[in-house]
Design an enzyme around this catalytic site. Structure first.
Site, PDB file in Angstrom:
ATOM      1  N   ASP A   1       0.989  -1.050   0.003  1.00 19.33           N
ATOM      2  CA  ASP A   1       0.046   0.077  -0.004  1.00 19.33           C
ATOM      3  C   ASP A   1       0.947   1.324   0.024  1.00 19.33           C
ATOM      4  O   ASP A   1       2.023   1.131   0.379  1.00 19.33           O
ATOM      5  CB  ASP A   1      -0.951  -0.083   1.392  1.00 19.33           C
TER       6      ASP A   1
ATOM      7  N   ARG B   1     -22.013  20.609   3.333  1.00 18.27           N
ATOM      8  CA  ARG B   1     -21.673  19.184   3.443  1.00 18.27           C
ATOM      9  C   ARG B   1     -21.508  18.918   5.119  1.00 18.27           C
ATOM     10  O   ARG B   1     -22.266  17.794   5.163  1.00 18.27           O
ATOM     11  CB  ARG B   1     -20.038  19.239   3.036  1.00 18.27           C
TER      12      ARG B   1
ATOM     13  N   ASP C   1     -19.933   5.012  -2.023  1.00 11.67           N
ATOM     14  CA  ASP C   1     -19.261   4.212  -3.105  1.00 11.67           C
ATOM     15  C   ASP C   1     -19.863   2.873  -3.480  1.00 11.67           C
ATOM     16  O   ASP C   1     -20.057   2.224  -2.548  1.00 11.67           O
ATOM     17  CB  ASP C   1     -18.022   4.197  -2.769  1.00 11.67           C
TER      18      ASP C   1
ATOM     19  N   ASP D   1      -0.071   4.905   0.763  1.00 12.51           N
ATOM     20  CA  ASP D   1      -0.165   6.140   2.007  1.00 12.51           C
ATOM     21  C   ASP D   1      -0.253   5.556   3.255  1.00 12.51           C
ATOM     22  O   ASP D   1      -0.895   4.501   3.576  1.00 12.51           O
ATOM     23  CB  ASP D   1      -1.606   6.645   1.787  1.00 12.51           C
TER      24      ASP D   1
ATOM     25  N   ARG E   1     -22.650  16.396  -5.003  1.00 11.75           N
ATOM     26  CA  ARG E   1     -21.235  16.918  -4.867  1.00 11.75           C
ATOM     27  C   ARG E   1     -20.836  18.392  -4.679  1.00 11.75           C
ATOM     28  O   ARG E   1     -19.772  18.734  -4.535  1.00 11.75           O
ATOM     29  CB  ARG E   1     -20.409  16.189  -5.613  1.00 11.75           C
TER      30      ARG E   1
ATOM     31  N   ARG F   1      -0.555  11.052   2.090  1.00 11.25           N
ATOM     32  CA  ARG F   1      -0.561  12.021   1.107  1.00 11.25           C
ATOM     33  C   ARG F   1       0.606  12.979   0.785  1.00 11.25           C
ATOM     34  O   ARG F   1       0.644  14.070   0.300  1.00 11.25           O
ATOM     35  CB  ARG F   1      -1.612  12.828   1.537  1.00 11.25           C
TER      36      ARG F   1
HETATM   37 MG   LIG Z   1      -2.910   3.211   3.614  1.00  8.84          MG
END
Ligand SMILES: [Mg+2]
Length: 249
Positions: A13, A144, A184, A15, A137, A22
């Site tokens: 993975d 929000r 999602d 991040d 969105r 990030r």
């Molecule tokens: Mg991660």
């Protein structure tokens, strides 16, 4: 490379595992990976695209030279030695007829949800998923947060997911309530385990998988638990290096 390591791969993975979340990888990490790739083949898998991840891993050229495989968008877009080897998207997978049926249903359902505010972009079709958003969105930050509070109290998204699960059981979809405002939707198996199918076809025998979110609900959990991997749970990139030094001295 010794014989036993020839069909072994370290799959990471990005991040929180190779880089701080990030942020770019440290020089120490890049140097270490450069040494490690002389011992064992490397690969990464991320929900993000190649451009974003390349930025974190010192540019596209460096990413390609360090990692034999790059699995962007969980492997829906797969690269080997810098060349695109496969590409999949949700429309191709579900077929237009099913996508239309699903979108039509969601548009009607969203139209009937009684929430204080509605803005724009209620459904967004992406490469690997359909994003549903009752407030839209295009809402402002304030809107929000307002929706998020309303949703906590009235379970708007939870109820929506329950209805979808019943209505579309035959399409074998997964629904994840993510962030503050949306849901999602993606086909079963389209998590990080998607890229394992590709590695299997490539004849890789041993897959060490490293992830920082290897707990139930975390986005590394499925790959970590998969029978085809040796799963490693790490807290941060430093721990990843420590663990690798033990595994591949
Ligand atoms: Mg991660």
């Amino acid at each position: 490379m010794t014989d036993s390591l020839e069909s072994t791969i370290c799959l990471f993975d990005v991040d929180g595992t190779l880089t701080p979340s990030r942020n770019p990888a440290t020089q120490e990490m890049l140097q270490y990976l450069n040494e490690l790739k002389g011992k064992v083949a490397l690969a990464w898998v991320s929900g993000s695209d190649l451009v974003k991840i390349s930025d974190q891993l010192d540019g596209r050229e460096n990413t390609i030279s360090l990692f034999k495989y790059c699995f962007a968008e969980n492997g829906l877009v797969a690269f080997k030695e810098g060349n695109l080897i496969s590409k999949q998207d949700i429309v191709k997978h579900m077929g237009d007829k099913n996508v239309k049926e699903f979108v039509n249903f969601c548009l009607k359902y969203i139209a009937d949800i009684d929430i204080p505010k509605k803005r724009g972009t209620f459904i967004e079709l992406r490469t690997g998923l359909i994003n549903l958003c009752p407030v839209g969105r295009n809402c402002s930050q304030e809107e929000r947060e307002e929706f998020s509070d309303f949703d906590m109290e009235h379970k708007v998204r939870e109820k929506f997911v329950e209805v979808l699960k019943k209505e579309f059981a035959h399409m074998k979809l997964r629904f994840v309530i993510g962030g503050q405002i949306s849901i999602d939707v993606f086909p079963e198996g389209w998590d990080k385990t998607f890229c394992l199918n590709i590695l299997e076809k490539e004849g890789v025998k041993t897959i060490h998988f490293f992830g920082d979110r290897a707990y139930p609900g975390g986005n590394d959990y499925e790959a970590y638990m998969d029978d085809r991997t040796i799963g490693h749970k790490v807290k941060n990139p430093d721990e990843t290096i420590q663990l690798l030094k033990q595994l591949f001295p």
